[in-house]
Scaffold this motif. Structure first.
Motif, mmCIF file in Angstrom:
data_model
loop_
_atom_site.group_PDB
_atom_site.id
_atom_site.type_symbol
_atom_site.label_atom_id
_atom_site.label_comp_id
_atom_site.label_asym_id
_atom_site.label_seq_id
_atom_site.Cartn_x
_atom_site.Cartn_y
_atom_site.Cartn_z
ATOM 1 N N SER A 11 -41.566 -5.241 49.245
ATOM 2 C CA SER A 11 -42.420 -5.921 48.274
ATOM 3 C C SER A 11 -41.968 -5.571 46.866
ATOM 4 N N TRP A 12 -42.002 -6.542 45.987
ATOM 5 C CA TRP A 12 -41.620 -6.303 44.596
ATOM 6 C C TRP A 12 -42.489 -7.143 43.668
ATOM 7 N N ARG A 13 -42.594 -6.679 42.443
ATOM 8 C CA ARG A 13 -43.432 -7.360 41.467
ATOM 9 C C ARG A 13 -42.751 -8.626 40.968
ATOM 10 N N ASP A 14 -43.565 -9.665 40.848
ATOM 11 C CA ASP A 14 -43.104 -10.937 40.321
ATOM 12 C C ASP A 14 -44.124 -11.366 39.269
ATOM 13 N N GLY A 15 -43.888 -10.950 38.038
ATOM 14 C CA GLY A 15 -44.881 -11.167 37.001
ATOM 15 C C GLY A 15 -46.075 -10.265 37.259
ATOM 16 N N THR A 16 -47.246 -10.840 37.392
ATOM 17 C CA THR A 16 -48.450 -10.056 37.679
ATOM 18 C C THR A 16 -48.772 -10.011 39.168
ATOM 19 N N ALA A 17 -47.958 -10.655 39.980
ATOM 20 C CA ALA A 17 -48.199 -10.718 41.429
ATOM 21 C C ALA A 17 -47.161 -9.880 42.171
ATOM 22 N N TRP A 18 -47.266 -9.887 43.511
ATOM 23 C CA TRP A 18 -46.329 -9.178 44.379
ATOM 24 C C TRP A 18 -45.786 -10.145 45.422
ATOM 25 N N LEU A 19 -44.456 -10.131 45.600
ATOM 26 C CA LEU A 19 -43.819 -10.882 46.676
ATOM 27 C C LEU A 19 -43.602 -9.953 47.865
ATOM 28 N N VAL A 20 -43.743 -10.504 49.067
ATOM 29 C CA VAL A 20 -43.622 -9.732 50.299
ATOM 30 C C VAL A 20 -42.614 -10.415 51.214
ATOM 31 N N ARG A 27 -39.219 -15.231 55.970
ATOM 32 C CA ARG A 27 -40.452 -15.744 55.389
ATOM 33 C C ARG A 27 -40.921 -14.787 54.307
ATOM 34 N N THR A 28 -41.557 -15.331 53.298
ATOM 35 C CA THR A 28 -42.103 -14.519 52.216
ATOM 36 C C THR A 28 -43.542 -14.943 51.941
ATOM 37 N N ALA A 29 -44.244 -14.064 51.267
ATOM 38 C CA ALA A 29 -45.620 -14.345 50.853
ATOM 39 C C ALA A 29 -45.809 -13.801 49.449
ATOM 40 N N ARG A 30 -46.788 -14.339 48.748
ATOM 41 C CA ARG A 30 -47.098 -13.904 47.394
ATOM 42 C C ARG A 30 -48.582 -13.533 47.335
ATOM 43 N N VAL A 31 -48.871 -12.344 46.839
ATOM 44 C CA VAL A 31 -50.254 -11.892 46.751
ATOM 45 C C VAL A 31 -50.526 -11.392 45.337
ATOM 46 N N ALA A 32 -51.809 -11.359 44.996
ATOM 47 C CA ALA A 32 -52.188 -10.993 43.632
ATOM 48 C C ALA A 32 -52.204 -9.491 43.408
ATOM 49 N N ARG A 33 -52.494 -8.706 44.473
ATOM 50 C CA ARG A 33 -52.668 -7.267 44.296
ATOM 51 C C ARG A 33 -51.831 -6.490 45.295
ATOM 52 N N LEU A 34 -51.479 -5.290 44.905
ATOM 53 C CA LEU A 34 -50.716 -4.410 45.779
ATOM 54 C C LEU A 34 -51.501 -4.100 47.050
ATOM 55 N N SER A 35 -52.810 -3.969 46.949
ATOM 56 C CA SER A 35 -53.628 -3.653 48.121
ATOM 57 C C SER A 35 -53.601 -4.754 49.172
ATOM 58 N N GLN A 36 -53.110 -5.942 48.805
ATOM 59 C CA GLN A 36 -53.065 -7.065 49.738
ATOM 60 C C GLN A 36 -51.713 -7.203 50.432
ATOM 61 N N VAL A 37 -50.758 -6.350 50.048
ATOM 62 C CA VAL A 37 -49.388 -6.500 50.550
ATOM 63 C C VAL A 37 -49.315 -6.299 52.059
ATOM 64 N N GLU A 38 -49.919 -5.219 52.556
ATOM 65 C CA GLU A 38 -49.787 -4.948 53.993
ATOM 66 C C GLU A 38 -50.421 -6.047 54.832
ATOM 67 N N ALA A 39 -51.592 -6.523 54.420
ATOM 68 C CA ALA A 39 -52.247 -7.593 55.172
ATOM 69 C C ALA A 39 -51.386 -8.847 55.199
ATOM 70 N N ALA A 40 -50.760 -9.157 54.051
ATOM 71 C CA ALA A 40 -49.876 -10.324 54.001
ATOM 72 C C ALA A 40 -48.665 -10.128 54.905
ATOM 73 N N ALA A 41 -48.131 -8.908 54.932
ATOM 74 C CA ALA A 41 -46.985 -8.623 55.794
ATOM 75 C C ALA A 41 -47.361 -8.774 57.264
ATOM 76 N N ARG A 42 -48.542 -8.311 57.627
ATOM 77 C CA ARG A 42 -48.992 -8.442 59.019
ATOM 78 C C ARG A 42 -49.112 -9.917 59.407
ATOM 79 N N GLU A 43 -49.619 -10.721 58.489
ATOM 80 C CA GLU A 43 -49.757 -12.143 58.773
ATOM 81 C C GLU A 43 -48.388 -12.800 58.947
ATOM 82 N N LEU A 44 -47.410 -12.381 58.147
ATOM 83 C CA LEU A 44 -46.058 -12.916 58.302
ATOM 84 C C LEU A 44 -45.496 -12.569 59.677
#
Length: 466
Positions: A11-20, A27-44
């Protein structure tokens, strides 16, 4: 059944968001907060492999600059630091919070990285009063052989406090209780300080009546409900502090988890809770917490234990430092002690492929004990969660023991893993943490949870009251 595959999420910062992005999965995902990264990764992972997102094992790696990487490593060390109450540890976290803020990290991401609440992250960035006055408490916690001292001079009636104060209030009967509690709460309300009271009826009603009009400005909770499982009390105090003590605002609390008539196992866990408060609340948090103990009804040993977990003892108009206050060393001794061994019990071993059997065993014993269906489901879910943790983090296997007591069905899970954080399960872990949510969930489901960890392994004992 085979053990699930582990996946690495970058995961890395993309402006104010995080890419996963998941390694090996296009596949990639974009989330607003760092705390949402793991959940987004699980969904991927779940989308790509058709597995259950809740059981997918994901390790998150952050891609950041070298300077930020050094800060994150320091933050990880601060998260795992067992000495969270010392002046040095608080100063370190404050410095890290400010540096991360200077690097452009939003407050919620800083809270996630340091594993503190959003409100605490705000306090660290803004700075707080009372740090220099807390050195006495650090020394008392760090050296159990020294004469313990409180963090700062006890505030006089009507004064504004600027650091954590943890007092045991010794009283004898209803009138004595009101004589000590009513002025304490009145002073807080008069100073504009938020006040939370958590005591058991009938004293809850007596205090409310004694406060008169001031009762409208106080938050009241029945401790027999809030603290039915003592492991849930610290999260309640933490929520109160986060909501009300922003930017160093002083707050007051009254909490009575120990009362005559509580079951012996409950009192033991209340005593551990009282000791853990000295780790859970950092020294610059302006919380003045007074914990009543009824000397006319409680055993002398209970009062002696209160002196081990409270830096200050209040008895009528007399205030004195506790010469037996144990600080962090006392917590280590309690958390590292063995639980009493039962005389009987149905014992079975399990490994990864046997976790489903654990649920069936617990369900059968609950049915035999006439536990109702809803509580049976909660108990089975709690024990299954512990067994799953055993095979993941406790050496791949564990032991389940079940037995009946006069007033409870008891289920105990033991494994070879070690837990170093005695506050595990008493703070909601962030989603970026690989583990730690299991014990939190168990504490929400079970009537009583006792967790101890030694050099030989970890034991978690759950009671379902009959």
């Amino acid at each position: 059944m085979v053990e699930p595959t582990s996946y690495t999420a970058t995961s890395w910062r993309d402006g104010t968001a995080w890419l996963v992005q998941i390694s090996g999965i296009d596949r990639t995902a974009r989330v607003a907060r760092l705390s949402q990264v793991e959940a987004a990764a699980r969904e991927l992972v779940a989308t790509a492999t058709r597995c259950d997102a809740a059981t997918a094992r994901v390790v998150v790696e952050l891609r950041v600059s070298s300077s930020v990487s050094e800060l994150l490593q320091a933050a990880a060390a601060a998260r795992n630091d067992a000495d969270r109450v010392s002046v040095g540890s608080v100063t370190l976290r404050r410095g890290l919070a400010r540096q991360l803020a200077a690097e452009g990290f939003p407050i919620r991401d800083i809270a996630t990285l340091l594993r503190v609440s959003y409100g605490r992250a705000q306090q660290l960035i803004a700075g707080g009063a009372g740090i220099s006055k807390s050195r006495d408490r650090e020394e008392a916690a760090g050296d159990s052989s020294a004469t313990p001292r409180v963090p700062a001079p006890r505030p006089a009636a009507g004064d504004v406090h600027d650091s954590y104060q943890h007092e045991a209030f010794i009283y004898r009967g209803d009138d004595d209780f009101l004589a000590g509690m009513v002025p304490f709460v009145h002073d807080g309300v008069a100073l504009g300080q938020p006040v939370m009271v958590a005591v058991k009826e009938p004293r809850l009603g007596q205090l409310r009546e004694g406060l008169g009009a001031d009762a409208a400005d106080v938050m009241f909770f029945d401790m027999s409900e809030l603290g039915a499982n003592p492991a849930r009390i610290i999260p309640a105090w933490q929520q109160f502090v986060d909501d009300q003590a922003g930017l160093g605002r002083p707050v007051r609390g009254v909490g009575e988890p120990v009362w005559a008539g509580r079951r012996a196992a409950e009192i033991v866990e209340c005593q551990l809770h009282e000791a853990l408060l000295n780790l859970a609340v950092e020294p610059d948090i302006p919380l003045w917490l007074r914990c009543p103990y009824d000397a006319s009804a409680l055993d002398t040993s209970v009062l002696e234990e209160a002196a081990h977990s409270h830096p200050t003892l209040v008895d009528g108009e007399a205030h004195r430092l506790s010469t037996s206050y144990g600080g962090a060393h006392h917590v280590e001794a309690m958390f590292g002690a063995d639980l009493p061994q039962p005389q009987v019990g149905d014992v079975s071993s399990y490994k990864f492929t046997d976790v489903a059997d654990v649920r069936m065993i617990v369900t059968r014993h609950a049915a035999d004990a006439a536990v109702d269906s809803g509580r049976t489901q909660d108990l089975a879910a709690a024990v299954t969660e512990l067994a799953t943790n055993s095979v993941r983090y406790g050496g791949g296997h564990g032991t389940l023991r079940t037995w009946r007591e006069a007033d409870a069905l008891v289920c105990e899970v033991a494994d070879q893993g070690q837990i170093k954080d005695p506050l595990v399960g008493r703070r909601m872990p962030p989603l970026t943490a690989e583990g730690g949510r299991g014990v939190w969930l168990v504490n929400q489901l079970a009537d009583l949870v006792q967790l101890r960890s030694t050099s030989e392994g970890t034991t978690v004992r759950i009671r379902s009251w009959l």
